[in-house]
Design an enzyme around this catalytic site. Structure first.
Site: not given
Ligand code: MRU
Length: 353
Positions: A45-47, A88, A195, A236, A246-247
């Site tokens: 996970r993470g963009a 996603r 996270q 994201d 973002n999250k």
């Molecule tokens: O649901 P996730 O864990 O994929 O969400 C991740 C985030 O919101 C991060 O802050 C974002 O993807 C940036 S990662 C460098």
């Protein structure tokens, strides 16, 4: 720094982040469907990390296509692109990986199918190594805003685990630490998937960067006491007017920062910026299943059958953002659209301390 993802001998090896920090387990994804499952189920996970995974998924999927012409090969890629794009919706990086692949293949129409397949594998490796370099550059640009003795708050995980390595939001933190600055990090736990608790605090501790874990609802109280000097989060999808998805919980943190006069920075590699979308209201926002809210690992923490809404991301309007840290420099959100214009003198619009 722990390895998030690699591509070795046609197999995508993913660290299963759902098991962290209790177990460090890698999963071998031998086909693109398993890569897509890994993205959807948050093994990765993470963009930026899911953009890298998509590039790798495309490469291993392409290897199984039987085609005698370029058009047939592209037809064979369609279900792979679509499956990955459906995993996603909020992070733009999967779309970025697909569009980049299409463009690069279009430039190589005359090559043999075997050479296109080999190219996609090499390209996936390049996306991974370039991502680490980009994060180090973001780190260098962002570290100037972290002073000796500062405490930085971050939300979710925009660290090594969310990228090819080094991290976007953790880039400036790592760079400031490497420069010998005595800094501290507050990591929001980040309900519901945790996270911050499970990943950010774990990876910073691995690298001896001082970190304190807080509940999401403590941030306001600590900001009000003046104990935090700046916030840095990831994104994201950041759009043309500087709005940032973002999250979930990022927006609340940004509003609290503004209220308390604390600068709020967003670390955004260009692969996470979608200049085609004019404002944050148009960003697709993922909603996920109820189990992430009703359970923590195996433990049930809510009454059976309770109605749940699990919104995975929010949008922070540009007015709450002090600066967007990219690999091209740091810019005010309202100047972001200018960085795409070849006539812009970037130096003249860059934010500096
Ligand atoms: O649901 P996730 O864990 O994929 O969400 C991740 C985030 O919101 C991060 O802050 C974002 O993807 C940036 S990662 C460098």
């Amino acid at each position: 720094m722990v390895e998030t993802i690699s591509l070795v001998d046609g197999v995508v090896k993913m660290l299963d982040q759902t098991k962290l920090p209790r177990e460090v387990v890698y999963i071998d994804c031998k086909d693109y469907l398993m890569v897509a499952k890994g993205i959807k189920d948050l093994w990765i996970r993470g963009a930026p990390a899911i953009g890298i995974a998509a590039s790798m998924g495309i490469a291993i999927g392409a290897n199984t296509i039987t085609a005698s012409s370029y058009d047939e090969f592209m037809k064979g890629l369609e279900p792979i692109f679509n499956t990955l794009l459906e995993t996603r919706p909020t992070a733009v990086n999967i779309q970025w990986a697909v569009e980049r692949t299409k463009k690069l293949l279009d430039e190589r129409k005359d090559e043999s199918i075997d050479s296109l397949k080999a190219f996609l594998t090499e390209e996936a490796q390049r996306v991974l190594t370039a991502d680490i370099e980009i994060n180090k550059t973001i780190g260098k640009f962002g570290a100037q805003f972290i002073k000796e003795g500062d405490t930085v708050i971050t939300h979710c995980n925009a660290g090594s685990l969310a990228t090819g390595g080094y991290g976007t939001a953790t880039g400036p933190i790592r760079a400031a630490h490497e420069q010998g600055k005595n800094i501290q990090v507050y990591a929001d736990e980040t309900r519901p998937v945790l996270q911050g608790a499970r990943l950010t605090s774990w990876e910073l501790m691995q690298d001896n960067i001082p970190v304190t874990l807080i509940t999401d609802n403590s941030a306001g109280a600590i900001l009000r006491k003046g104990e935090i000097q700046l916030a840095i989060v990831g994104t994201d999808r950041t759009v043309a007017n500087g709005d940032v998805a973002n999250k979930i919980g990022t927006y609340s943190l940004a509003v609290l920062c503004k209220e308390n006069g604390v600068p709020f920075y967003v670390a955004a590699p260009l692969s996470s910026i979608d200049f085609a979308i004019p404002t944050g209201d148009l960003i697709p926002i993922e909603e996920r299943g109820p189990e992430e809210v009703t359970h923590i690992f195996e433990a049930h923490i809510a009454p059976e059958g309770v109605k749940v809404r699990n919104i995975a991301f929010d949008v922070t309007p540009a007015k709450y953002i002090t600066g967007i840290i990219t690999e091209k420099g740091v810019f005010k959100p309202e100047d972001l659209h200018k960085i795409n214009d070849p006539n812009t003198d970037l130096e003249s619009i860059m934010l500096k301390v």
